[in-house]
Design an enzyme around this catalytic site. Structure first.
Site: not given
Ligand code: NAD
Length: 353
Positions: A154-156, A179, A183
């Site tokens: 993430t950019d965070e 969070y 990350k």
């Molecule tokens: P989400 O919360 O919708 O999905 C995450 C999935 O990971 C879930 O299905 C969860 O069950 C699974 N998970 C979590 N912990 C786990 C573990 N210990 N073992 C196995 N599975 C596990 O998240 P998202 O929005 O789809 O984000 C996906 C990735 O992208 C993440 O790594 C997040 O940090 C990154 N990200 C998301 C955003 C955003 O805006 N949504 C922005 C920047 C980065």
């Protein structure tokens, strides 16, 4: 906006077995759907199936594809915090490419309960790296040469910006929430496994995603669903926090380009040229709903300020020059197009639910 985005199949080449962690989540689900639709690869979806997981969108694609599709998706219900189960899962998956999206992802939850974020995002990534390293080292030379580990971040991790400037790959890390700190730690582990053990890794750091199938606790789905229900629409503080909104399908384009064509050990920042204040986003959604579902009075009347998030980062913005110049990525949706598609999807999806 258009760009010549290659298909997943063209990008993957000889990569036939893809392990996607977190493939039952919002972004992981979009990656899995794209891989199923646009390639012949076997997609092994490792997910603990937590509160944010939903396989419905993937099941819809499998139905669309018929029996050939079903054989190409395998769910491994595994929690990455368990080292042994993770090692066994990676061995069983036998991947050519790992796309690591599994993470606890909601900042507010990380403020209330940071332990789960350290466990999944830090220890979970460590367990996965160890399992993947053992797998990669044991591969025959030809498969070893094309193997990749792609870490999605993430950019965070870069902290908070003032009114000007944008994050890029050279911005120093300065995470400020549990969070983003978890990350950032995972990014450091991935880089360390590259420099120490030679693991072929690629990293991406993206801005806030939005689009269909996002779990309704993040800003955009919360606003749509509250507005449709005629309930108060919560807006943190003065509503002037800025995020650089990225449509999820544009993010999937970037992920596939980086996973398949990114340089080993390199990171790529991904942002949608979609800087808006939270208030602007909420008002734009209300306007779209005024047209789609006229309620006799503007939906914006429901906007209600709530106490600000603790330590709320003020502004994020991304300079995506590297991924555009080196990998040819461009977002295909303006924020206006992406928001219109998202609002329409939530209205249709929840109306028919
Ligand atoms: P989400 O919360 O919708 O999905 C995450 C999935 O990971 C879930 O299905 C969860 O069950 C699974 N998970 C979590 N912990 C786990 C573990 N210990 N073992 C196995 N599975 C596990 O998240 P998202 O929005 O789809 O984000 C996906 C990735 O992208 C993440 O790594 C997040 O940090 C990154 N990200 C998301 C955003 C955003 O805006 N949504 C922005 C920047 C980065």
């Amino acid at each position: 906006m258009t760009n010549p985005m290659p298909t997943a199949s063209a990008l993957l080449g000889d990569c036939r077995r893809i392990l996607v962690t977190g493939g039952a989540g919002f972004i992981g689900g979009a990656v899995v759907r794209r891989l199923l639709r646009e390639s012949e690869a076997l997609v092994i979806n490792l997910d603990k199936m937590g509160y944010a997981s939903d396989l419905t969108s993937i099941e819809e694609v499998l139905t669309e594809l018929g029996s050939s599709g079903e054989k190409r998706h395998q769910l491994l219900r595994v929690d990455l915090t368990h080292a042994k189960a993770t090692a066994e899962a990676v061995q069983a998956a036998d991947p050519d490419l790992v796309m690591h999206l599994a993470a606890e992802s909601h900042v507010d939850r990380s403020i209330d309960g940071p332990g789960a974020f350290i466990a999944s995002n830090v220890t979970g990534t460590f367990n996965l790296l160890q399992a993947v390293r053992a797998h990669w080292q044991a591969l025959p030379a030809e498969r070893q040469a094309r193997f990749r580990f792609h870490h999605i971040s993430t950019d965070e991790v870069f902290g908070s910006l003032g009114p000007t400037g944008r994050f890029s790959e050279t911005t120093p890390y300065a995470p400020r929430s549990p969070y983003s700190a978890s990350k950032a730690a995972s990014d450091h582990l991935v880089n360390a496994w590259h420099h120490t053990y030679g693991l072929p890794v690629v990293l991406t750091n993206c801005s806030n995603n939005y689009g269909p199938w996002q779990f309704p606790e993040k800003l955009i789905p919360v606003v749509i669903l509250k507005a449709v229900a005629g309930e108060p629409i919560p807006l943190y503080g003065d509503g002037l926090n800025v995020r650089d909104w990225l449509y999820v399908e544009d993010h999937v384009d970037a992920l596939l380009l980086a996973a398949c064509r990114g340089e080993h050990g390199r990171s790529y920042c991904v942002g949608g040229h979609g800087e808006r204040t939270n208030r602007q986003v909420v008002e734009a959604i209300c306007k779209l709903l005024d047209t789609l579902l006229p309620a006799g009075a503007p939906h914006s009347r429901l906007i209600s300020s709530v106490r600000d998030r603790l330590g709320h980062d003020r502004r994020y913005a991304i300079d995506p020059t590297r991924i555009s110049a080196e990998l040819g990525w461009q977002p295909r949706h303006s924020i206006e197009e992406g928001l219109a598609a998202t609002v329409t999807w939530y209205v249709e999806h929840y109306a028919s639910a």
